[in-house]
Structures are given as structure tokens and as C-alpha cells.
Write a protein that holds these residues in place. Structure first.
Motif, PDB file in Angstrom:
ATOM      1  N   PHE A 309     -22.722  24.778  32.423  1.00 57.58           N
ATOM      2  CA  PHE A 309     -22.267  24.608  33.807  1.00 57.58           C
ATOM      3  C   PHE A 309     -20.814  24.179  33.817  1.00 57.58           C
ATOM      4  N   GLN A 310     -20.213  24.249  34.992  1.00 61.80           N
ATOM      5  CA  GLN A 310     -18.821  23.872  35.165  1.00 61.80           C
ATOM      6  C   GLN A 310     -18.700  22.825  36.263  1.00 61.80           C
ATOM      7  N   LEU A 311     -17.737  21.925  36.090  1.00 60.42           N
ATOM      8  CA  LEU A 311     -17.445  20.896  37.077  1.00 60.42           C
ATOM      9  C   LEU A 311     -16.020  21.076  37.605  1.00 60.42           C
ATOM     10  N   PHE A 312     -15.843  20.879  38.890  1.00 64.97           N
ATOM     11  CA  PHE A 312     -14.507  20.990  39.477  1.00 64.97           C
ATOM     12  C   PHE A 312     -14.509  20.281  40.822  1.00 64.97           C
ATOM     13  N   ILE A 313     -13.323  20.118  41.386  1.00 63.23           N
ATOM     14  CA  ILE A 313     -13.167  19.488  42.694  1.00 63.23           C
ATOM     15  C   ILE A 313     -12.656  20.537  43.667  1.00 63.23           C
ATOM     16  N   GLN A 314     -13.367  20.703  44.757  1.00 66.41           N
ATOM     17  CA  GLN A 314     -13.019  21.712  45.760  1.00 66.41           C
ATOM     18  C   GLN A 314     -13.236  21.124  47.145  1.00 66.41           C
ATOM     19  N   ASN A 315     -12.261  21.312  48.020  1.00 61.12           N
ATOM     20  CA  ASN A 315     -12.346  20.786  49.381  1.00 61.12           C
ATOM     21  C   ASN A 315     -12.691  19.293  49.395  1.00 61.12           C
ATOM     22  N   ASP A 316     -12.118  18.561  48.441  1.00 62.14           N
ATOM     23  CA  ASP A 316     -12.314  17.106  48.336  1.00 62.14           C
ATOM     24  C   ASP A 316     -13.768  16.739  48.098  1.00 62.14           C
ATOM     25  N   ARG A 317     -14.490  17.613  47.376  1.00 63.50           N
ATOM     26  CA  ARG A 317     -15.875  17.355  46.987  1.00 63.50           C
ATOM     27  C   ARG A 317     -16.032  17.651  45.503  1.00 63.50           C
ATOM     28  N   PHE A 318     -16.930  16.940  44.863  1.00 62.19           N
ATOM     29  CA  PHE A 318     -17.231  17.142  43.451  1.00 62.19           C
ATOM     30  C   PHE A 318     -18.284  18.242  43.352  1.00 62.19           C
ATOM     31  N   LYS A 319     -17.941  19.335  42.644  1.00 61.63           N
ATOM     32  CA  LYS A 319     -18.774  20.540  42.654  1.00 61.63           C
ATOM     33  C   LYS A 319     -19.268  20.888  41.252  1.00 61.63           C
ATOM     34  N   LEU A 320     -20.378  21.614  41.222  1.00 59.82           N
ATOM     35  CA  LEU A 320     -20.950  22.131  39.978  1.00 59.82           C
ATOM     36  C   LEU A 320     -21.301  23.593  40.176  1.00 59.82           C
ATOM     37  N   ARG A 321     -20.967  24.419  39.190  1.00 64.49           N
ATOM     38  CA  ARG A 321     -21.355  25.837  39.203  1.00 64.49           C
ATOM     39  C   ARG A 321     -22.247  26.110  38.002  1.00 64.49           C
ATOM     40  N   VAL A 322     -23.412  26.684  38.258  1.00 58.56           N
ATOM     41  CA  VAL A 322     -24.381  26.962  37.205  1.00 58.56           C
ATOM     42  C   VAL A 322     -23.963  28.218  36.453  1.00 58.56           C
ATOM     43  N   GLU A 323     -23.847  28.121  35.113  1.00 59.55           N
ATOM     44  CA  GLU A 323     -23.451  29.247  34.278  1.00 59.55           C
ATOM     45  C   GLU A 323     -24.596  29.757  33.412  1.00 59.55           C
TER      46      GLU A 323
END
Length: 388
Positions: A309-323
Motif C-alpha cells: 500500500f501507499q501513504l500520502f497526504i491529499q486535500n489536508d487528509r492522510f490517505k492510503l491507496r491499496v496496491e
């Protein structure tokens, strides 16, 4: 070197030396002024750095103006269609997406405007007709215009709200010509407000006066409070996670996680999985395996994908994308590959859906006022194989 587009609001931009240093993809701080380098998610296309509000001024450079040539007089009881021109001033060909435009008059609710377009290419414009509704009293009427715009890159998106205000003088009823004089202090109407006098503009246009031949430029300002209230950025009605938020790694063996601090990869994304880390020629920024004291349980860890998975910050939120093809579990709910999720304080990431207790990563926010100061990510290893 990229020249930044004109500012739609008052803010602080990275210095030119920061852009020079950022040409080195491994640089995380400017070697001249020492400022941290926060790259735009689309930096491979725009070369941009984020300003102190978290916006890339190269990608997000909206403009607004009123087309004065279409103006006509307005009296009590009438309505006015405001010919609003929206533009994209990005200097590097980045498209801008106009998601929403709202208008609000004196003591009225926000009204959403139907848009005939959404995507604006660099250097292009689009026109929107905003109707004021019936103006039933004479004098100066204030209207606030709010635009929600987005920039997109691959599967990521950043959204921002900008606002501007105009004041329209309304003449009394009757055929006689009324000369309206207004002596208004700037603090009485709000900084950045434009006085739009359609009666005078129409008279000047008919008289051949070129004073208002060009569109009247409006001053756009970031509406960060409204962004959060409308749910476009941050955690609605609560706090925000900035790109500068510090990530703290706990429970990982030596060499598995980066140093504590903000996400400073060129892409602004951290990859986690079984494969070795990038400095060792691998795929990841964080190595996620089932291990204790440096001893890896290979048989159990093989079920963790090379990039899980990947972690990043988008639109001032902590996000996760399943890989991972095998999916992932957040708390008690399973999610498939490609899903993008917002992580909240107290969430637990279970990479292995079927044996969720084998390894997990707990998420904890440390909040100061209305911003997340630190995100503590704690790896927990359960009972598995030879480590039992």
C-alpha cells in the motif's frame, strides 16, 4: 526555470533558489536558504513547489473577471446577469478543473451555479452567467462568488476554494436619471471587493469611452475556512493534516523505516511492502515484514505483497491507496486493490486480510489546535510461525 503564475491570493512562495535546488531529485532542503522542499504531486510535469498554504502556484492559478461589455443598467426590482470569465493562468500547460461555482447575495444562502464546462486548459477561458436574483432595494448590494477548483495528476487530486466579492449599485425606480455617488471605505466593504456599476459602464460603452473595454479583473483569495466547512479539505469541521506534518515510525526494525519527518519523496508518496527499500535498489520507502529484532519470518512475510500500500497526504487528509491484489483491512473492513481511503486517528491497518493479527500498523494523530502536528505509525507483530 519555471516562472510562477500571478498569485490569486496573498501568500508566501518558495524562493528561486529553492527551484534551482529542486532540480536535484534527491534534495529535500534548499542548499542556499535552507527551506524544506515540498514538491507538487505533478512535479514531473510542472516542476512546481508548494507555497506556504500547500498550493502549487504553477498548477493552480485561476483567474476571474467580469466582462463589462455585456453590462446593462439595473434598477430596483430588476435582476442582473453577471458575465463571469474564468481563466487558467498555468504557465506550463497544466489543466485546471472548475468543479463548483457558488454565489451569495445580501443575507441569502449560497446558490450553486450550473457550469457549461469543467476542464480549462492552460491559457483558456470559460464564461459563466451569474444571475443576482431580484434586487428590491436601492443602494449598494454585495455579492460573494466562490469557486472550487481542482488539479489532478494520475489518480490524485487537490481541491481548493477561492472567493471574491463585488458590490453593485442599484438605482431607484423611475425613468429619471439618477447620479449615484459612493464614498466607501475599504474596511466597510471588505478587502478585495470590486465596485461594479453596470449603469455607468453601459453609459460609457454607448458613449464610446474605452475605460471599461477590457474585462474587470477580480481579486481571488483562498477560502481555507470554507474549504473545510464544505468538506473539500481537511477533516470536516475538525483538523487538517498538512504536507509538513511529521510522520513518526515506531516498532520497525532498524533500516525498515525512514527517519521521522514529513514525506519528502519526489512524488509525495510513501510505498510500503515486503520488497527492500529504495536505497537498497528496492521498490519501497518503508519495508513492511513480519520480524522481530531484525529476524524476518520469511514464510509469514511472503503473504505481504512486494508493494502492498501507499501513504500520502491529499486535500489536508492522510490517505492510503491499496496496491496489493490481496487487498487490505482497515479496522474491521476489507478493501480491494486500487481503493483510496482516508485514514483517521485510531485506525489500524491490517495488511493481511485473513491473518490480520500477524502484523498491523496503528495510526495515531497528535493534534495541536486545528492541525495534526505528528502522525505516529506503530508496527505491531502478532504470533506467527517461528516468531511465536
Amino acid at each position: 526555470m519555471i516562472e510562477m503564475a500571478p498569485s490569486p491570493s496573498s501568500t508566501s512562495y518558495p524562493e528561486k533558489c529553492c527551484f534551482r535546488t529542486s532540480l536535484d531529485r534527491n534534495a529535500t532542503f534548499c542548499d542556499e536558504c535552507g527551506a524544506p522542499l515540498m514538491r507538487c504531486m505533478a512535479t514531473d510535469e510542472c516542476g512546481g513547489l508548494l507555497d506556504d498554504s500547500g498550493r502549487c502556484p504553477v498548477c493552480v492559478a485561476p483567474g476571474m473577471s467580469l466582462n463589462a461589455g455585456s453590462a446593462s443598467s439595473i434598477r430596483v426590482g430588476g435582476t442582473l446577469a453577471l458575465p463571469l470569465i474564468v481563466s487558467n493562468a498555468s504557465p506550463v500547460g497544466r489543466p485546471l478543473f472548475i468543479d463548483e461555482i457558488w454565489i451569495r447575495g445580501d443575507h441569502s444562502e449560497l446558490k450553486k451555479i450550473d457550469l457549461p464546462f469543467q476542464r480549462l486548459m492552460s491559457g483558456s477561458t470559460g464564461e459563466v452567467g451569474l444571475r443576482t436574483g431580484v434586487l428590491d432595494t436601492e443602494g449598494l448590494h454585495r455579492f460573494d462568488i466562490i469557486a472550487v477548483v481542482a488539479t489532478r495528476y494520475l489518480w490524485r487530486e487537490e481541491r481548493y476554494a477561492f472567493t471574491t466579492s463585488i458590490a453593485i449599485p442599484v438605482a431607484p425606480e423611475g425613468p429619471s436619471e439618477i447620479v449615484q455617488n459612493y464614498n466607501i471605505q475599504a474596511d466597510a466593504i471588505g478587502a478585495g471587493m470590486t465596485i461594479y456599476n453596470p449603469t455607468r459602464i453601459q453609459q460609457e460603452r454607448e458613449a464610446g469611452i474605452a475605460t471599461h473595454a477590457e474585462p474587470i479583473q477580480l481579486t481571488l483569495r483562498r477560502a481555507d475556512t470554507l474549504e473545510r466547512r464544505l468538506g473539500h479539505r481537511g477533516y470536516k469541521g475538525s483538523y487538517a493534516v498538512r504536507r509538513s506534518t511529521c510522520l513518526v515510525w515506531q516498532g520497525f526494525d532498524k533500516g525498515q523505516a525512514p527517519l521521522d519527518g514529513p514525506i519528502r519523496t519526489v512524488s509525495g508518496v510513501l510505498s510500503l511492502g515486503r520488497a527492500s527499500n529504495a536505497p537498497e535498489g528496492g521498490l519501497n520507502d518503508v519495508r513492511l515484514v513480519i520480524s522481530q529484532d531484525g529476524k524476518i519470518d520469511e514464510a509469514a512475510s511472503v503473504h505481504i505483497s512486494r508493494r502492498h500500500f501507499q501513504l500520502f497526504i491529499q486535500n489536508d487528509r492522510f490517505k492510503l491507496r491499496v496496491e496489493s491484489q490481496n487487498g487490505i483491512r482497515i479496522n474491521e473492513k476489507a478493501h480491494k486493490r486500487g481503493v483510496v481511503l482516508t485514514l483517521n486517528d485510531g485506525d489500524v491497518i491490517h495488511p493481511l486480510v485473513r491473518t490480520q493479527d500477524a502484523v498491523s500498523v496503528a495510526v495515531r494523530f497528535e493534534i495541536q489546535h486545528d492541525e495534526v502536528d505528528r502522525i505516529v505509525l506503530t508496527r505491531r507483530v502478532g504470533i506467527s510461525g517461528s516468531l511465536s
